[in-house]
Design a protein around this motif. Sequence first.
Motif, PDB file in Angstrom:
ATOM      1  N   GLU A  49      31.029  17.409  40.594  1.00  6.85           N
ATOM      2  CA  GLU A  49      30.346  17.641  40.263  1.00  6.85           C
ATOM      3  C   GLU A  49      29.842  15.987  40.371  1.00  6.85           C
ATOM      4  N   PHE A  50      30.036  15.384  42.280  1.00  3.63           N
ATOM      5  CA  PHE A  50      29.893  14.395  42.796  1.00  3.63           C
ATOM      6  C   PHE A  50      28.182  13.525  42.281  1.00  3.63           C
ATOM      7  N   VAL A  51      27.625  12.753  41.709  1.00  2.02           N
ATOM      8  CA  VAL A  51      25.994  12.178  42.463  1.00  2.02           C
ATOM      9  C   VAL A  51      26.437  11.505  43.346  1.00  2.02           C
ATOM     10  N   GLU A  52      25.867  11.176  44.952  1.00  2.00           N
ATOM     11  CA  GLU A  52      25.798  10.456  45.144  1.00  2.00           C
ATOM     12  C   GLU A  52      24.593   9.566  45.315  1.00  2.00           C
ATOM     13  N   PHE A  53      24.976   7.638  44.932  1.00  2.00           N
ATOM     14  CA  PHE A  53      23.565   7.431  44.273  1.00  2.00           C
ATOM     15  C   PHE A  53      23.655   5.438  45.502  1.00  2.00           C
ATOM     16  N   GLU A  54      23.199   4.430  45.725  1.00  2.00           N
ATOM     17  CA  GLU A  54      23.642   3.197  46.067  1.00  2.00           C
ATOM     18  C   GLU A  54      23.337   2.657  44.788  1.00  2.00           C
ATOM     19  N   GLY A  55      23.913   1.996  44.008  1.00  2.00           N
ATOM     20  CA  GLY A  55      24.194   1.488  42.783  1.00  2.00           C
ATOM     21  C   GLY A  55      24.565   0.343  42.808  1.00  2.00           C
ATOM     22  N   ASN A  56      24.642  -0.352  41.194  1.00  2.00           N
ATOM     23  CA  ASN A  56      24.727  -2.049  41.428  1.00  2.00           C
ATOM     24  C   ASN A  56      25.742  -2.570  42.037  1.00  2.00           C
ATOM     25  N   LYS A  57      26.373  -4.057  42.125  1.00  2.00           N
ATOM     26  CA  LYS A  57      27.468  -4.545  42.790  1.00  2.00           C
ATOM     27  C   LYS A  57      28.349  -4.752  42.056  1.00  2.00           C
ATOM     28  N   VAL A  58      29.457  -4.595  41.885  1.00  2.00           N
ATOM     29  CA  VAL A  58      30.752  -4.669  41.283  1.00  2.00           C
ATOM     30  C   VAL A  58      31.105  -5.777  42.016  1.00  2.00           C
ATOM     31  N   MET A  59      31.600  -7.059  40.991  1.00  2.00           N
ATOM     32  CA  MET A  59      32.345  -8.288  41.407  1.00  2.00           C
ATOM     33  C   MET A  59      34.149  -7.971  41.654  1.00  2.00           C
ATOM     34  N   ILE A  60      34.750  -8.152  42.229  1.00  2.00           N
ATOM     35  CA  ILE A  60      35.562  -7.419  42.334  1.00  2.00           C
ATOM     36  C   ILE A  60      37.009  -8.997  42.825  1.00  2.00           C
ATOM     37  N   GLY A  61      36.681  -9.764  42.749  1.00  2.00           N
ATOM     38  CA  GLY A  61      37.090 -11.038  42.575  1.00  2.00           C
ATOM     39  C   GLY A  61      35.960 -11.962  43.041  1.00  2.00           C
ATOM     40  N   LYS A  62      36.383 -13.243  43.088  1.00  2.00           N
ATOM     41  CA  LYS A  62      35.525 -14.730  42.752  1.00  2.00           C
ATOM     42  C   LYS A  62      34.907 -14.358  44.506  1.00  2.00           C
ATOM     43  N   ASN A  63      33.615 -15.113  44.271  1.00  2.00           N
ATOM     44  CA  ASN A  63      32.113 -14.356  44.994  1.00  2.00           C
ATOM     45  C   ASN A  63      32.719 -13.476  46.333  1.00  2.00           C
ATOM     46  N   SER A  64      33.049 -12.374  45.233  1.00  2.00           N
ATOM     47  CA  SER A  64      33.751 -10.793  46.153  1.00  2.00           C
ATOM     48  C   SER A  64      32.917  -9.732  45.951  1.00  2.00           C
ATOM     49  N   PHE A  65      32.245  -8.638  46.369  1.00  2.00           N
ATOM     50  CA  PHE A  65      30.955  -7.596  45.583  1.00  2.00           C
ATOM     51  C   PHE A  65      31.105  -6.824  46.070  1.00  2.00           C
ATOM     52  N   CYS A  66      31.415  -5.501  45.683  1.00  2.00           N
ATOM     53  CA  CYS A  66      31.300  -3.965  45.692  1.00  2.00           C
ATOM     54  C   CYS A  66      30.159  -2.831  45.791  1.00  2.00           C
ATOM     55  N   ILE A  67      29.675  -2.307  46.372  1.00  2.00           N
ATOM     56  CA  ILE A  67      28.446  -1.730  45.933  1.00  2.00           C
ATOM     57  C   ILE A  67      28.625  -0.012  45.604  1.00  2.00           C
ATOM     58  N   VAL A  68      28.475   0.099  44.111  1.00  2.00           N
ATOM     59  CA  VAL A  68      28.897   1.694  43.770  1.00  2.00           C
ATOM     60  C   VAL A  68      28.302   2.651  44.964  1.00  2.00           C
ATOM     61  N   ARG A  69      29.014   3.708  45.182  1.00  2.00           N
ATOM     62  CA  ARG A  69      28.214   4.527  46.242  1.00  2.00           C
ATOM     63  C   ARG A  69      28.042   6.236  45.261  1.00  2.00           C
ATOM     64  N   GLY A  70      28.721   5.914  44.182  1.00  2.00           N
ATOM     65  CA  GLY A  70      28.050   7.519  43.262  1.00  2.00           C
ATOM     66  C   GLY A  70      28.782   7.847  42.056  1.00  2.00           C
ATOM     67  N   MET A  71      28.889   8.657  41.733  1.00  2.00           N
ATOM     68  CA  MET A  71      29.659   9.130  40.956  1.00  2.00           C
ATOM     69  C   MET A  71      29.861  10.409  40.418  1.00  2.00           C
ATOM     70  N   GLY A  72      31.134  10.253  39.757  1.00  2.00           N
ATOM     71  CA  GLY A  72      31.592  12.378  39.451  1.00  2.00           C
ATOM     72  C   GLY A  72      32.316  11.838  38.532  1.00  2.00           C
ATOM     73  N   LYS A  73      32.892  13.041  38.039  1.00  2.00           N
ATOM     74  CA  LYS A  73      34.798  13.364  37.585  1.00  2.00           C
ATOM     75  C   LYS A  73      35.674  13.461  38.231  1.00  2.00           C
TER      76      LYS A  73
END
Length: 318
Positions: free
Chosen positions: A232-256
């Motif tokens: 049930e995947f929905v693709e989208f470009e979401g918020n930035k997520v911090m994964i370390g000091k000054n390091s970010f990734c972007i959410v690319r979608g959501m599902g189960k």
Amino acid sequence: MDPTPWRFEIEKFDRKGDFGLWKFKMMTQLEIQGLVSVLQKETSFESDITKLEEGVEVKKNLKKAERDLRVRSLFITCLSDVILRKIMNETTTLRMVKAFERDYQSKSLPNFMYLKKKFSCFRMEENKPMEENFYSSFLKLLADLASIKIYFSDEDQAIQLISGLPTAYEPLVHTIQYGTRKATLTVNEVITAAYSKEAEIKQKRLTTRGIHSKDLYSCTFHITQLRDLLSEFVEFEGNKVMIGKNSFCIVRGMGKITIDNKDGSSVTLSEVRYIPEMERNLISYGQLEQSGCSYNGRDYMVRFYKGGMEVLSGMYNN
């Protein structure tokens, strides 16, 4: 009037859409309405009017003109404004269809070379499910080729498919290439084998990358870097997520994600964020609590319960 009611539900075609699929749906709708003949023979309103004035085939020409007008109206409502502006001055449906086919099904040498090269270099995307790679990518490419009269045998398609499998499928490629004594290969055989291998890879990832039998890592929300685990995947470009000091990734979608436990039971996690850059799967204790779960830990082991029953467990890491 034709006895069949005039009803249709087709999305508008724009430059970003799949022209071949859209055209197939449109032709199917015309077949249902018994109006496909409009696109099989040129109709001219001007010549019809002349014949009407001369008193020749009055009823026949009125019927033909009416049917063409209905089909033309259908096409107009199913085209985006950008495309419609290019063909709106065409006087008949057939001329209108031929006009935008020249843009999207061109038999020019550059288009011919582009599509043949695309076929010969076809590679499946690593993070896409096998079904999406095959039906949305490979079959679309074959349809685009067929639209300009380029066809490949089933065996040639099978060889190109197996050559384009992702890196994780290399053992399967080796088995098919050297482990059988068959002289021929079919697309169906490759796809069947690839689906089986995909299921094996999914299960291996579930048991080795921290989903249910290794480690549970705590975070704000559930995260996975494996697109093929998500339903049930929905693709989208979401918020930035911090994964370390000054390091970010972007959410690319959501599902189960459905997790299989060792006792044969399973649990489904909802609202799992897809972040390809992550190095491991993460499970959010907070989200589990919000869904009604409780948990306790001992000897670096954490267990989650819901309704008095254990639903998930794993080694604890922070």
